[in-house]
Design an enzyme around this catalytic site. Structure first.
Site, short mmCIF file in Angstrom:
data_model
loop_
_atom_site.label_atom_id
_atom_site.label_comp_id
_atom_site.label_asym_id
_atom_site.label_seq_id
_atom_site.Cartn_x
_atom_site.Cartn_y
_atom_site.Cartn_z
N ALA A 128 -8.92 0.73 5.98
CA ALA A 128 -10.26 0.25 5.61
C ALA A 128 -10.16 -0.81 4.53
CB ALA A 128 -11.12 1.41 5.11
N GLY A 133 -6.08 4.17 6.93
CA GLY A 133 -6.68 4.28 8.25
C GLY A 133 -5.88 3.62 9.35
N GLU A 135 -3.64 6.43 10.18
CA GLU A 135 -4.42 7.49 10.81
C GLU A 135 -4.72 7.20 12.28
OE1 GLU A 135 -7.15 9.79 7.73
OE2 GLU A 135 -7.35 7.62 7.50
N GLU A 166 -4.44 6.79 -0.07
CA GLU A 166 -5.84 6.90 -0.49
C GLU A 166 -6.00 7.54 -1.88
OE1 GLU A 166 -6.15 6.55 4.00
OE2 GLU A 166 -4.76 7.42 2.54
#
Length: 260
Positions: free
Chosen positions: A66, A111, A114, A134
């Protein structure tokens, strides 16, 4: 070839290739996450597609996750909205009825990792770097990271990567089971497409239920999974692919799958 805002999609044989295309770091946006979800839903309905491959545009990034600018003002509404989009997109990817393969061709962070974790298989180029950083910025991996990483590499390495912010290179990733194969720079996409082509030799009906069973093992006790395995075996006899597969073998010919 169909170009979307941030995902380029094209088909090779029975494989859909999705290229993350949001330079410079192939970051995710609300739009691209919704796009991914819709693409997977569409591919699930296309009986001619047996596998999908996800890779990043360019040579440096698979995906950096992100864009942190989204969270700079501390707005909880934005956080909730993005978490929802991430969850829906990556859970749709995990539920894809065929085989999904991440062709990791560079930096794979947050992400970005992920989405690779949401795939069935991962092939990384030798220069790739992977992390879930994160917590370094006061966040957590909310798109399946805590669960999927732990399922792949176990608690110890999941805690090193998430709690200690440890970054791993491709060789280490292969050693700990985060990726299944490492290839030279520039070779991940070709290797992923070649692996996806192997899927087309399998009955797509069988692949779908086998994937369901393997994934069920993460949460379902064996006392439930083993009877389900037998039940789904018998259920395959309702498919055209079962009869085609057995008879093609006995007749020494290649099967012609119907995905039904």
């Amino acid at each position: 070839m169909t170009a979307h805002t941030a995902i380029i999609e094209h088909i090779i044989g029975h494989t859909a290739i999705l290229t993350l295309n949001n330079p410079p770091a192939n970051t995710w946006t609300a739009d691209s996450l919704q796009q991914l979800k819709q693409i997977v839903i569409k591919l699930n309905q296309n009986k001619d597609i047996y596998a999908l491959v996800i890779t990043g545009q360019g040579e440096k990034f698979f995906s950096a996750g992100a864009d942190l600018n989204l969270f700079a003002d501390g707005d909880k509404g934005t956080a909730a909205s993005m978490a929802k989009h991430f969850g829906e997109a990556f859970e749709a990817l995990s539920a894809f009825r065929g085989v999904s393969i991440a062709a990791i061709n560079g930096y794979t962070m947050g992400g970005g990792l992920e989405v690779a974790l949401a795939c069935d298989l991962r092939i990384a180029e030798s220069q790739a770097q992977m992390a879930l950083p994160e917590a370094t910025v006061g966040l957590l991996p909310c798109a399946g990271g805590t669960q999927n990483l732990t399922a792949l590499v176990g608690e110890g390495w999941a805690k090193r990567m998430i709690l200690c912010g440890e970054r791993v290179d491709a060789a280490k990733a292969e050693k700990i089971g985060l990726v299944e194969e490492v290839v030279e720079k520039g070779q991940a996409l070709d290797a992923a497409v070649a692996l996806a082509a192997k899927v087309a030799k399998q009955s797509p009906s069988s692949v779908s239920v086998c994937k369901t069973l393997i994934n069920a093992g993460r949460a379902m006790p064996r006392s439930q999974a083993l009877p389900l395995e037998r039940e789904l075996f018998v259920g395959l006899f309702d498919t055209d692919d079962q009869a085609e597969g057995v008879n093609a073998f006995l007749q020494k010919r290649a099967p012609i799958w119907k995905n039904s």
